[in-house]
Design a protein around this motif. Structure first.
Motif, PDB file in Angstrom:
ATOM      1  N   THR A 163     -24.079   9.135  -3.487  1.00 43.92           N
ATOM      2  CA  THR A 163     -24.339   8.180  -2.416  1.00 43.92           C
ATOM      3  C   THR A 163     -25.531   7.301  -2.791  1.00 43.92           C
ATOM      4  O   THR A 163     -26.442   7.742  -3.516  1.00 43.92           O
ATOM      5  CB  THR A 163     -24.604   8.875  -1.078  1.00 43.92           C
ATOM      6  OG1 THR A 163     -25.711   9.780  -1.226  1.00 43.92           O
ATOM      7  CG2 THR A 163     -23.391   9.663  -0.620  1.00 43.92           C
ATOM      8  N   GLN A 164     -25.492   6.077  -2.311  1.00 41.09           N
ATOM      9  CA  GLN A 164     -26.561   5.130  -2.579  1.00 41.09           C
ATOM     10  C   GLN A 164     -26.970   4.444  -1.290  1.00 41.09           C
ATOM     11  O   GLN A 164     -26.143   4.189  -0.409  1.00 41.09           O
ATOM     12  CB  GLN A 164     -26.111   4.084  -3.603  1.00 41.09           C
ATOM     13  CG  GLN A 164     -25.887   4.662  -4.984  1.00 41.09           C
ATOM     14  CD  GLN A 164     -25.610   3.582  -6.017  1.00 41.09           C
ATOM     15  OE1 GLN A 164     -24.524   3.535  -6.583  1.00 41.09           O
ATOM     16  NE2 GLN A 164     -26.599   2.732  -6.259  1.00 41.09           N
ATOM     17  N   PHE A 165     -28.252   4.138  -1.216  1.00 44.72           N
ATOM     18  CA  PHE A 165     -28.779   3.478  -0.023  1.00 44.72           C
ATOM     19  C   PHE A 165     -29.842   2.477  -0.438  1.00 44.72           C
ATOM     20  O   PHE A 165     -30.659   2.771  -1.322  1.00 44.72           O
ATOM     21  CB  PHE A 165     -29.385   4.521   0.928  1.00 44.72           C
ATOM     22  CG  PHE A 165     -29.904   3.906   2.199  1.00 44.72           C
ATOM     23  CD1 PHE A 165     -31.238   3.567   2.331  1.00 44.72           C
ATOM     24  CD2 PHE A 165     -29.025   3.647   3.249  1.00 44.72           C
ATOM     25  CE1 PHE A 165     -31.713   2.980   3.497  1.00 44.72           C
ATOM     26  CE2 PHE A 165     -29.488   3.072   4.415  1.00 44.72           C
ATOM     27  CZ  PHE A 165     -30.830   2.735   4.542  1.00 44.72           C
ATOM     28  N   PRO A 166     -29.888   1.276   0.130  1.00 43.19           N
ATOM     29  CA  PRO A 166     -28.900   0.753   1.075  1.00 43.19           C
ATOM     30  C   PRO A 166     -27.657   0.264   0.350  1.00 43.19           C
ATOM     31  O   PRO A 166     -27.635   0.225  -0.873  1.00 43.19           O
ATOM     32  CB  PRO A 166     -29.662  -0.401   1.724  1.00 43.19           C
ATOM     33  CG  PRO A 166     -30.547  -0.912   0.622  1.00 43.19           C
ATOM     34  CD  PRO A 166     -30.963   0.299  -0.157  1.00 43.19           C
ATOM     35  N   SER A 167     -26.672  -0.146   1.107  1.00 37.79           N
ATOM     36  CA  SER A 167     -25.478  -0.701   0.472  1.00 37.79           C
ATOM     37  C   SER A 167     -25.731  -2.152   0.075  1.00 37.79           C
ATOM     38  O   SER A 167     -25.133  -2.654  -0.876  1.00 37.79           O
ATOM     39  CB  SER A 167     -24.277  -0.615   1.408  1.00 37.79           C
ATOM     40  OG  SER A 167     -24.549  -1.275   2.634  1.00 37.79           O
ATOM     41  N   HIS A 168     -26.602  -2.814   0.826  1.00 36.72           N
ATOM     42  CA  HIS A 168     -26.892  -4.216   0.558  1.00 36.72           C
ATOM     43  C   HIS A 168     -28.331  -4.488   0.959  1.00 36.72           C
ATOM     44  O   HIS A 168     -28.779  -4.011   2.021  1.00 36.72           O
ATOM     45  CB  HIS A 168     -25.933  -5.108   1.363  1.00 36.72           C
ATOM     46  CG  HIS A 168     -25.916  -6.532   0.919  1.00 36.72           C
ATOM     47  ND1 HIS A 168     -25.083  -7.475   1.490  1.00 36.72           N
ATOM     48  CD2 HIS A 168     -26.620  -7.195  -0.022  1.00 36.72           C
ATOM     49  CE1 HIS A 168     -25.290  -8.652   0.910  1.00 36.72           C
ATOM     50  NE2 HIS A 168     -26.216  -8.503  -0.012  1.00 36.72           N
ATOM     51  N   SER A 169     -29.039  -5.210   0.121  1.00 38.61           N
ATOM     52  CA  SER A 169     -30.414  -5.575   0.428  1.00 38.61           C
ATOM     53  C   SER A 169     -30.637  -7.038   0.067  1.00 38.61           C
ATOM     54  O   SER A 169     -30.288  -7.460  -1.044  1.00 38.61           O
ATOM     55  CB  SER A 169     -31.383  -4.672  -0.354  1.00 38.61           C
ATOM     56  OG  SER A 169     -32.719  -5.025  -0.087  1.00 38.61           O
ATOM     57  N   VAL A 170     -31.198  -7.767   1.007  1.00 39.88           N
ATOM     58  CA  VAL A 170     -31.541  -9.170   0.772  1.00 39.88           C
ATOM     59  C   VAL A 170     -33.048  -9.302   0.936  1.00 39.88           C
ATOM     60  O   VAL A 170     -33.584  -8.977   1.996  1.00 39.88           O
ATOM     61  CB  VAL A 170     -30.823 -10.109   1.768  1.00 39.88           C
ATOM     62  CG1 VAL A 170     -31.191 -11.559   1.474  1.00 39.88           C
ATOM     63  CG2 VAL A 170     -29.316  -9.919   1.697  1.00 39.88           C
ATOM     64  N   ILE A 171     -33.713  -9.734  -0.121  1.00 41.44           N
ATOM     65  CA  ILE A 171     -35.169  -9.873  -0.067  1.00 41.44           C
ATOM     66  C   ILE A 171     -35.568 -11.201  -0.677  1.00 41.44           C
ATOM     67  O   ILE A 171     -34.768 -11.865  -1.349  1.00 41.44           O
ATOM     68  CB  ILE A 171     -35.883  -8.725  -0.815  1.00 41.44           C
ATOM     69  CG1 ILE A 171     -35.488  -8.722  -2.304  1.00 41.44           C
ATOM     70  CG2 ILE A 171     -35.585  -7.394  -0.161  1.00 41.44           C
ATOM     71  CD1 ILE A 171     -36.277  -7.749  -3.134  1.00 41.44           C
ATOM     72  N   PHE A 199     -19.524   7.800 -10.131  1.00 41.62           N
ATOM     73  CA  PHE A 199     -20.312   6.648  -9.703  1.00 41.62           C
ATOM     74  C   PHE A 199     -20.471   6.590  -8.189  1.00 41.62           C
ATOM     75  O   PHE A 199     -19.568   6.969  -7.436  1.00 41.62           O
ATOM     76  CB  PHE A 199     -19.644   5.354 -10.182  1.00 41.62           C
ATOM     77  CG  PHE A 199     -19.828   5.101 -11.642  1.00 41.62           C
ATOM     78  CD1 PHE A 199     -19.028   5.736 -12.574  1.00 41.62           C
ATOM     79  CD2 PHE A 199     -20.803   4.235 -12.097  1.00 41.62           C
ATOM     80  CE1 PHE A 199     -19.198   5.510 -13.932  1.00 41.62           C
ATOM     81  CE2 PHE A 199     -20.977   3.992 -13.452  1.00 41.62           C
ATOM     82  CZ  PHE A 199     -20.170   4.646 -14.368  1.00 41.62           C
ATOM     83  N   GLY A 200     -21.600   6.066  -7.783  1.00 45.69           N
ATOM     84  CA  GLY A 200     -21.810   5.751  -6.384  1.00 45.69           C
ATOM     85  C   GLY A 200     -21.237   4.393  -6.042  1.00 45.69           C
ATOM     86  O   GLY A 200     -20.754   3.678  -6.927  1.00 45.69           O
ATOM     87  N   PRO A 201     -21.269   4.011  -4.769  1.00 46.93           N
ATOM     88  CA  PRO A 201     -20.674   2.744  -4.327  1.00 46.93           C
ATOM     89  C   PRO A 201     -21.491   1.520  -4.716  1.00 46.93           C
ATOM     90  O   PRO A 201     -21.004   0.400  -4.612  1.00 46.93           O
ATOM     91  CB  PRO A 201     -20.617   2.898  -2.808  1.00 46.93           C
ATOM     92  CG  PRO A 201     -21.716   3.842  -2.492  1.00 46.93           C
ATOM     93  CD  PRO A 201     -21.804   4.801  -3.649  1.00 46.93           C
ATOM     94  N   GLY A 202     -22.713   1.722  -5.164  1.00 45.53           N
ATOM     95  CA  GLY A 202     -23.540   0.593  -5.574  1.00 45.53           C
ATOM     96  C   GLY A 202     -24.385   0.046  -4.443  1.00 45.53           C
ATOM     97  O   GLY A 202     -24.075   0.206  -3.258  1.00 45.53           O
TER      98      GLY A 202
END
Lengths: 109, 117
Positions: free
Chosen positions: B5-13, B108-111
């Motif tokens: 598992t990976q966190f977060p799925s999406h990051s905008v910075i 693999f994780g979901p990225g």
């Protein structure tokens, strides 16, 4: 030039067609992986090969070590097979994978 | 059994900010890998942990990237400060195998999709 080259980059097929995706590599390897990534999804390992041929359902993977070439075949293709298919190789006892750019497969109904 | 598992799925910075990505490998997997795909390019290796030790970090692009795996369980990848070219999808993978094992499979994780503006 990448160590791992895939062809074609993009492939569109009609449902039911036989699909072949090719992978060539330029280095000695201990194993070759075929991976699948659906749009917006994670990466799933389909096969790991070090010689010969493997079959799972409608998917068949072959490898020719002497020719440094592997193929992934899909029989009776289906729209749910639409995904990016990625070839990756492992060298010796080194764990890291070297990837091809992937082949985007679209199967139309 | 839970997968990677990976966190977060999406990051905008924004450029210059810090981001920390987390990966939880499959329980019992000693090997943990980070990979990255930037737009239009192939997935590339970043680094490999065996338990808590960095076995190979030859793919880390520069010293703005710091990976840790305290206790040999989950791993974090910190980017500080983030630059535009760091945008991409960061994948984590884990495997159980022993060095040289021909049967070792990486899961693999979901990225995590990182977007730096």
């Amino acid at each position: 030039k990448n160590e791992v080259e895939q062809s074609p980059q993009n492939l569109t097929a009609q449902e039911g067609e036989f699909i072949t995706i090719n992978c060539s590599y330029s280095v000695g390897i201990s194993a070759l992986h075929w991976l699948q990534q659906h749009p917006g999804g994670g990466i799933v390992s389909l096969f790991m090969l070090s010689s010969g041929k493997k079959k799972h359902g409608r998917l068949i993977a072959t490898i020719n070590i002497q020719e440094k070439h592997s193929s992934l075949h899909i029989t009776a293709s289906h729209p749910r097979d639409s995904a990016v298919y990625i070839c990756a190789v492992r060298r010796g006892s080194n764990y890291k994978l070297t990837f091809g750019k992937g082949t985007l497969l679209t199967v139309n109904p | 059994e839970a997968g990677v598992t990976q966190f977060p799925s999406h990051s905008v910075i924004e450029k210059g900010q810090t981001v920390t990505l987390r990966c939880d490998p499959i329980s019992g997997h000693d090997n943990l890998y980070w990979y990255r795909r930037v737009m239009g390019k192939e997935i590339k290796f970043l680094l490999h942990f065996v338990k808590e030790s960095k076995q190979d970090e030859s793919g880390m692009p520069n010293n703005r990237f710091l990976a840790e795996r305290t206790g040999g369980t989950y791993s974090t990848l910190k980017v500080q400060p983030a630059e535009l070219e760091d945008s991409g999808v960061y994948f984590c993978a884990s495997s159980q195998g022993w060095r040289g094992s021909p049967t070792d499979t990486q899961y693999f994780g979901p990225g995590t999709r990182l977007t730096v503006l």
